[in-house]
Design an enzyme around this catalytic site. Sequence first.
Site, PDB file in Angstrom:
ATOM      1  N   THR A  96       0.867  -1.168   0.000  1.00  0.00           N
ATOM      2  CA  THR A  96       0.000   0.000   0.000  1.00  0.00           C
ATOM      3  C   THR A  96       0.905   1.219   0.000  1.00  0.00           C
ATOM      4  O   THR A  96       1.647   1.456   0.951  1.00  0.00           O
ATOM      5  CB  THR A  96      -0.915   0.013   1.236  1.00  0.00           C
ATOM      6  OG1 THR A  96      -1.735  -1.152   1.209  1.00  0.00           O
ATOM      7  CG2 THR A  96      -1.808   1.251   1.233  1.00  0.00           C
ATOM      8  N   LYS A 171      -7.507   1.112  -2.479  1.00  0.00           N
ATOM      9  CA  LYS A 171      -6.992   0.736  -1.157  1.00  0.00           C
ATOM     10  C   LYS A 171      -7.078   1.906  -0.190  1.00  0.00           C
ATOM     11  O   LYS A 171      -7.364   1.719   0.996  1.00  0.00           O
ATOM     12  CB  LYS A 171      -5.546   0.249  -1.276  1.00  0.00           C
ATOM     13  CG  LYS A 171      -4.929  -0.195   0.067  1.00  0.00           C
ATOM     14  CD  LYS A 171      -5.704  -1.346   0.722  1.00  0.00           C
ATOM     15  CE  LYS A 171      -5.170  -1.683   2.106  1.00  0.00           C
ATOM     16  NZ  LYS A 171      -3.859  -2.336   2.092  1.00  0.00           N
ATOM     17  N   LYS A 239       0.830   5.254   8.153  1.00  0.00           N
ATOM     18  CA  LYS A 239       1.367   5.559   6.823  1.00  0.00           C
ATOM     19  C   LYS A 239       0.252   5.621   5.782  1.00  0.00           C
ATOM     20  O   LYS A 239       0.170   6.555   4.985  1.00  0.00           O
ATOM     21  CB  LYS A 239       2.417   4.517   6.453  1.00  0.00           C
ATOM     22  CG  LYS A 239       2.988   4.613   5.045  1.00  0.00           C
ATOM     23  CD  LYS A 239       2.339   3.627   4.078  1.00  0.00           C
ATOM     24  CE  LYS A 239       2.585   2.193   4.473  1.00  0.00           C
ATOM     25  NZ  LYS A 239       2.023   1.222   3.468  1.00  0.00           N
TER      26      LYS A 239
END
Length: 287
Positions: A96, A171, A239
Amino acid sequence: MKKIGFIGIGVMGSAMALNLMKKGFEVSVYTRTKSKADKLISQGAQWCGSVGECARNKDAVITIVGYPKDVEEVYFGENGIIENAKEGSYIIDMTTTSPKLSERIFEAAAAKGLKALDAPVSGGDIGAEKGTLAIMVGGRKEDFDACADIFGAMGTNIRYEGKAGSGQHVKMANQIAIAGTVCGVAEAVSYAKVMGVDVNIMLDTISSGAAGSWQMSNNGPKMASGDYAPGFFIKHFIKDMKIADEEALSKGLSLTVLEDVCAKFKELESKGMGDLGTQAIIEYYKK
Protein backbone atom coordinates in the site's frame (compact mmCIF):
# COMPACT_ATOMS: atom_id res chain seq x y z
CA MET A 1 4.16 -18.00 -15.97
CA LYS A 2 6.03 -20.10 -13.46
CA LYS A 3 9.06 -18.25 -12.12
CA ILE A 4 8.21 -15.62 -9.50
CA GLY A 5 10.54 -13.26 -7.67
CA PHE A 6 9.06 -12.21 -4.31
CA ILE A 7 10.53 -9.26 -2.42
CA GLY A 8 9.39 -8.49 1.13
CA ILE A 9 8.87 -11.39 3.53
CA GLY A 10 6.96 -9.87 6.43
CA VAL A 11 3.67 -10.59 8.20
CA MET A 12 1.82 -10.65 4.88
CA GLY A 13 4.50 -11.53 2.35
CA SER A 14 5.60 -14.79 3.92
CA ALA A 15 2.11 -16.32 3.74
CA MET A 16 1.48 -14.93 0.26
CA ALA A 17 4.71 -16.39 -1.11
CA LEU A 18 3.93 -19.74 0.52
CA ASN A 19 0.51 -19.82 -1.15
CA LEU A 20 2.18 -19.22 -4.52
CA MET A 21 4.48 -22.16 -3.86
CA LYS A 22 1.51 -24.35 -2.93
CA LYS A 23 0.01 -23.56 -6.33
CA GLY A 24 3.14 -24.77 -8.11
CA PHE A 25 4.98 -21.51 -8.78
CA GLU A 26 8.77 -21.52 -8.52
CA VAL A 27 9.38 -18.76 -5.99
CA SER A 28 12.66 -16.92 -5.36
CA VAL A 29 12.72 -14.56 -2.38
CA TYR A 30 14.63 -11.58 -1.07
CA THR A 31 14.20 -9.58 2.11
CA ARG A 32 16.62 -7.40 4.03
CA THR A 33 16.55 -9.76 7.02
CA LYS A 34 17.24 -13.24 5.67
CA SER A 35 15.98 -15.02 8.79
CA LYS A 36 12.44 -13.89 7.93
CA ALA A 37 12.67 -16.09 4.83
CA ASP A 38 13.99 -19.21 6.61
CA LYS A 39 10.58 -20.94 6.69
CA LEU A 40 10.05 -20.39 2.96
CA ILE A 41 13.59 -21.50 2.11
CA SER A 42 13.08 -24.68 4.13
CA GLN A 43 10.00 -25.40 2.03
CA GLY A 44 11.74 -24.92 -1.29
CA ALA A 45 11.96 -21.21 -2.01
CA GLN A 46 15.21 -20.03 -3.61
CA TRP A 47 17.10 -17.36 -1.67
CA CYS A 48 18.47 -14.36 -3.59
CA GLY A 49 21.16 -12.07 -2.25
CA SER A 50 19.79 -8.84 -3.68
CA VAL A 51 16.76 -7.17 -5.25
CA GLY A 52 18.38 -7.29 -8.67
CA GLU A 53 19.11 -11.01 -8.43
CA CYS A 54 15.54 -11.70 -7.35
CA ALA A 55 14.19 -9.76 -10.34
CA ARG A 56 16.38 -11.32 -13.04
CA ASN A 57 14.99 -13.93 -15.42
CA LYS A 58 11.59 -14.10 -13.70
CA ASP A 59 8.19 -14.18 -15.37
CA ALA A 60 6.84 -11.90 -12.65
CA VAL A 61 8.26 -9.97 -9.70
CA ILE A 62 6.06 -9.24 -6.68
CA THR A 63 6.86 -6.72 -3.96
CA ILE A 64 5.19 -6.05 -0.63
CA VAL A 65 7.40 -3.83 1.51
CA GLY A 66 6.78 -1.21 4.20
CA TYR A 67 6.75 2.39 3.06
CA PRO A 68 6.83 4.41 -0.18
CA LYS A 69 10.56 5.01 0.34
CA ASP A 70 11.06 1.22 0.43
CA VAL A 71 9.05 0.81 -2.78
CA GLU A 72 11.18 3.45 -4.48
CA GLU A 73 14.35 1.76 -3.27
CA VAL A 74 13.48 -1.68 -4.66
CA TYR A 75 12.17 -0.46 -8.02
CA PHE A 76 14.67 2.22 -9.01
CA GLY A 77 18.45 2.39 -9.26
CA GLU A 78 21.15 0.17 -10.70
CA ASN A 79 20.20 -2.82 -8.56
CA GLY A 80 16.45 -2.17 -8.69
CA ILE A 81 13.71 -4.19 -10.30
CA ILE A 82 13.21 -1.98 -13.35
CA GLU A 83 16.87 -2.20 -14.35
CA ASN A 84 17.13 -5.95 -13.79
CA ALA A 85 13.80 -7.54 -14.74
CA LYS A 86 13.73 -9.18 -18.15
CA GLU A 87 11.81 -7.49 -20.94
CA GLY A 88 8.17 -8.57 -21.04
CA SER A 89 7.98 -9.61 -17.41
CA TYR A 90 5.26 -8.44 -15.03
CA ILE A 91 6.16 -6.34 -12.01
CA ILE A 92 3.47 -6.27 -9.35
CA ASP A 93 3.68 -3.98 -6.35
CA MET A 94 1.32 -5.20 -3.62
CA THR A 95 2.50 -2.64 -1.06
CA THR A 96 0.00 0.00 0.00
CA THR A 97 1.79 3.07 -1.26
CA SER A 98 1.35 6.42 -3.00
CA PRO A 99 -0.82 6.28 -6.15
CA LYS A 100 1.54 8.82 -7.70
CA LEU A 101 4.48 6.49 -7.09
CA SER A 102 2.55 3.63 -8.73
CA GLU A 103 2.00 5.81 -11.79
CA ARG A 104 5.72 6.64 -11.88
CA ILE A 105 6.66 2.95 -11.69
CA PHE A 106 4.20 2.15 -14.48
CA GLU A 107 5.73 4.74 -16.79
CA ALA A 108 9.34 3.77 -16.00
CA ALA A 109 8.51 0.09 -16.46
CA ALA A 110 6.81 0.67 -19.81
CA ALA A 111 9.91 2.46 -21.07
CA LYS A 112 11.89 -0.74 -20.35
CA GLY A 113 9.35 -3.09 -21.91
CA LEU A 114 7.99 -4.23 -18.55
CA LYS A 115 4.35 -4.59 -17.52
CA ALA A 116 3.59 -2.94 -14.17
CA LEU A 117 0.55 -3.42 -11.95
CA ASP A 118 -0.26 -1.83 -8.60
CA ALA A 119 -2.12 -4.44 -6.56
CA PRO A 120 -2.50 -3.58 -2.86
CA VAL A 121 -4.33 -6.07 -0.67
CA SER A 122 -6.77 -6.17 2.23
CA GLY A 123 -7.53 -8.99 4.63
CA GLY A 124 -4.63 -8.86 7.07
CA ASP A 125 -2.52 -11.79 8.19
CA ILE A 126 -5.58 -14.05 8.34
CA GLY A 127 -6.46 -13.40 4.70
CA ALA A 128 -2.84 -13.82 3.66
CA GLU A 129 -2.60 -17.21 5.39
CA LYS A 130 -5.90 -18.49 4.01
CA GLY A 131 -5.32 -17.13 0.51
CA THR A 132 -8.53 -15.09 0.72
CA LEU A 133 -7.14 -11.58 0.29
CA ALA A 134 -8.99 -8.84 -1.52
CA ILE A 135 -6.68 -7.62 -4.28
CA MET A 136 -7.25 -4.24 -5.95
CA VAL A 137 -5.39 -3.91 -9.24
CA GLY A 138 -4.45 -0.93 -11.37
CA GLY A 139 -2.67 -0.98 -14.74
CA ARG A 140 -3.49 -2.37 -18.16
CA LYS A 141 -6.49 -4.73 -18.27
CA GLU A 142 -4.63 -7.21 -20.48
CA ASP A 143 -1.80 -7.40 -17.94
CA PHE A 144 -4.29 -7.94 -15.12
CA ASP A 145 -5.88 -10.78 -17.08
CA ALA A 146 -2.48 -12.37 -17.78
CA CYS A 147 -1.72 -12.48 -14.04
CA ALA A 148 -5.03 -14.11 -13.04
CA ASP A 149 -3.41 -17.33 -11.79
CA ILE A 150 -0.87 -15.41 -9.71
CA PHE A 151 -3.55 -13.33 -8.02
CA GLY A 152 -5.79 -16.38 -7.64
CA ALA A 153 -3.11 -18.12 -5.57
CA MET A 154 -3.25 -15.34 -2.98
CA GLY A 155 -6.78 -13.98 -2.97
CA THR A 156 -10.43 -14.55 -3.72
CA ASN A 157 -11.88 -11.06 -4.19
CA ILE A 158 -9.72 -9.90 -7.11
CA ARG A 159 -10.81 -6.77 -8.95
CA TYR A 160 -9.50 -4.74 -11.86
CA GLU A 161 -9.90 -1.11 -10.77
CA GLY A 162 -8.63 0.83 -13.81
CA LYS A 163 -5.49 2.57 -14.99
CA ALA A 164 -2.18 2.67 -13.10
CA GLY A 165 -2.64 4.00 -9.57
CA SER A 166 -6.31 2.96 -9.39
CA GLY A 167 -5.55 -0.05 -7.21
CA GLN A 168 -3.90 2.26 -4.70
CA HIS A 169 -6.82 4.71 -4.77
CA VAL A 170 -9.27 1.89 -4.00
CA LYS A 171 -6.99 0.74 -1.16
CA MET A 172 -7.02 4.29 0.19
CA ALA A 173 -10.84 4.15 0.21
CA ASN A 174 -10.57 0.83 2.06
CA GLN A 175 -8.30 2.33 4.71
CA ILE A 176 -10.54 5.38 5.09
CA ALA A 177 -13.51 3.09 5.79
CA ILE A 178 -11.46 0.96 8.22
CA ALA A 179 -10.32 4.03 10.16
CA GLY A 180 -13.81 4.91 11.28
CA THR A 181 -14.84 1.30 11.79
CA VAL A 182 -11.92 0.20 13.97
CA CYS A 183 -12.42 3.20 16.26
CA GLY A 184 -16.16 2.54 16.34
CA VAL A 185 -15.53 -1.03 17.48
CA ALA A 186 -13.04 0.17 20.10
CA GLU A 187 -15.57 2.66 21.45
CA ALA A 188 -18.28 -0.03 21.60
CA VAL A 189 -15.95 -2.38 23.49
CA SER A 190 -14.89 0.42 25.84
CA TYR A 191 -18.50 1.36 26.49
CA ALA A 192 -19.51 -2.22 27.28
CA LYS A 193 -16.59 -2.61 29.69
CA VAL A 194 -17.32 0.53 31.71
CA MET A 195 -21.02 -0.38 31.87
CA GLY A 196 -20.23 -3.82 33.25
CA VAL A 197 -21.58 -5.71 30.23
CA ASP A 198 -19.95 -8.98 29.13
CA VAL A 199 -17.97 -7.77 26.12
CA ASN A 200 -17.85 -11.08 24.26
CA ILE A 201 -21.60 -11.60 24.57
CA MET A 202 -22.10 -8.03 23.38
CA LEU A 203 -19.90 -8.65 20.33
CA ASP A 204 -21.71 -11.90 19.50
CA THR A 205 -25.03 -10.10 19.80
CA ILE A 206 -24.41 -7.06 17.64
CA SER A 207 -21.94 -8.49 15.09
CA SER A 208 -24.74 -10.31 13.26
CA GLY A 209 -26.79 -7.15 12.84
CA ALA A 210 -26.33 -3.78 11.19
CA ALA A 211 -23.21 -3.06 13.28
CA GLY A 212 -21.42 -6.15 12.01
CA SER A 213 -18.08 -5.83 10.21
CA TRP A 214 -14.77 -7.61 9.66
CA GLN A 215 -13.23 -5.33 12.28
CA MET A 216 -15.85 -6.26 14.85
CA SER A 217 -15.65 -10.01 14.19
CA ASN A 218 -11.85 -10.21 14.06
CA ASN A 219 -10.47 -7.31 16.09
CA GLY A 220 -13.32 -6.89 18.57
CA PRO A 221 -12.48 -10.10 20.50
CA LYS A 222 -8.78 -9.19 20.41
CA MET A 223 -9.58 -5.79 21.93
CA ALA A 224 -11.64 -7.50 24.63
CA SER A 225 -8.84 -9.93 25.56
CA GLY A 226 -5.91 -7.53 25.20
CA ASP A 227 -4.38 -9.47 22.31
CA TYR A 228 -2.37 -6.86 20.39
CA ALA A 229 -0.27 -9.19 18.22
CA PRO A 230 0.02 -7.47 14.83
CA GLY A 231 -2.01 -8.67 11.90
CA PHE A 232 -1.45 -5.15 10.64
CA PHE A 233 0.96 -2.74 12.32
CA ILE A 234 -0.19 0.58 13.75
CA LYS A 235 2.82 2.25 12.13
CA HIS A 236 1.78 0.99 8.69
CA PHE A 237 -1.84 2.05 9.19
CA ILE A 238 -0.65 5.55 10.05
CA LYS A 239 1.37 5.56 6.82
CA ASP A 240 -1.72 4.57 4.84
CA MET A 241 -3.95 7.16 6.49
CA LYS A 242 -1.43 9.90 5.83
CA ILE A 243 -1.25 8.98 2.14
CA ALA A 244 -5.05 8.94 1.90
CA ASP A 245 -5.32 12.32 3.59
CA GLU A 246 -2.67 13.85 1.34
CA GLU A 247 -4.44 12.53 -1.77
CA ALA A 248 -7.79 13.85 -0.55
CA LEU A 249 -6.41 17.27 0.33
CA SER A 250 -4.79 17.51 -3.12
CA LYS A 251 -8.34 17.44 -4.53
CA GLY A 252 -9.76 19.84 -1.93
CA LEU A 253 -11.50 17.08 0.05
CA SER A 254 -11.40 17.19 3.85
CA LEU A 255 -11.70 13.80 5.60
CA THR A 256 -12.29 14.80 9.21
CA VAL A 257 -13.01 11.30 10.59
CA LEU A 258 -9.83 9.95 9.00
CA GLU A 259 -7.78 12.82 10.41
CA ASP A 260 -9.23 12.31 13.91
CA VAL A 261 -8.50 8.56 13.84
CA CYS A 262 -5.00 9.14 12.51
CA ALA A 263 -4.30 11.53 15.39
CA LYS A 264 -5.40 8.86 17.89
CA PHE A 265 -3.09 6.26 16.36
CA LYS A 266 -0.21 8.75 16.24
CA GLU A 267 -0.65 9.28 19.98
CA LEU A 268 -0.27 5.54 20.55
CA GLU A 269 2.77 5.45 18.27
CA SER A 270 4.35 8.27 20.29
CA LYS A 271 4.01 6.01 23.33
CA GLY A 272 5.97 3.22 21.65
CA MET A 273 3.02 1.19 20.34
CA GLY A 274 3.74 1.45 16.61
CA ASP A 275 4.63 -2.24 16.28
CA LEU A 276 1.36 -3.42 17.84
CA GLY A 277 -1.68 -4.44 15.83
CA THR A 278 -4.33 -1.86 14.95
CA GLN A 279 -6.71 -3.39 17.52
CA ALA A 280 -4.49 -1.77 20.18
CA ILE A 281 -6.43 1.45 19.51
CA ILE A 282 -8.53 0.24 22.45
CA GLU A 283 -5.65 1.53 24.63
CA TYR A 284 -6.58 5.09 23.64
CA TYR A 285 -9.90 4.72 25.44
CA LYS A 286 -8.64 3.17 28.66
CA LYS A 287 -9.23 5.19 31.81
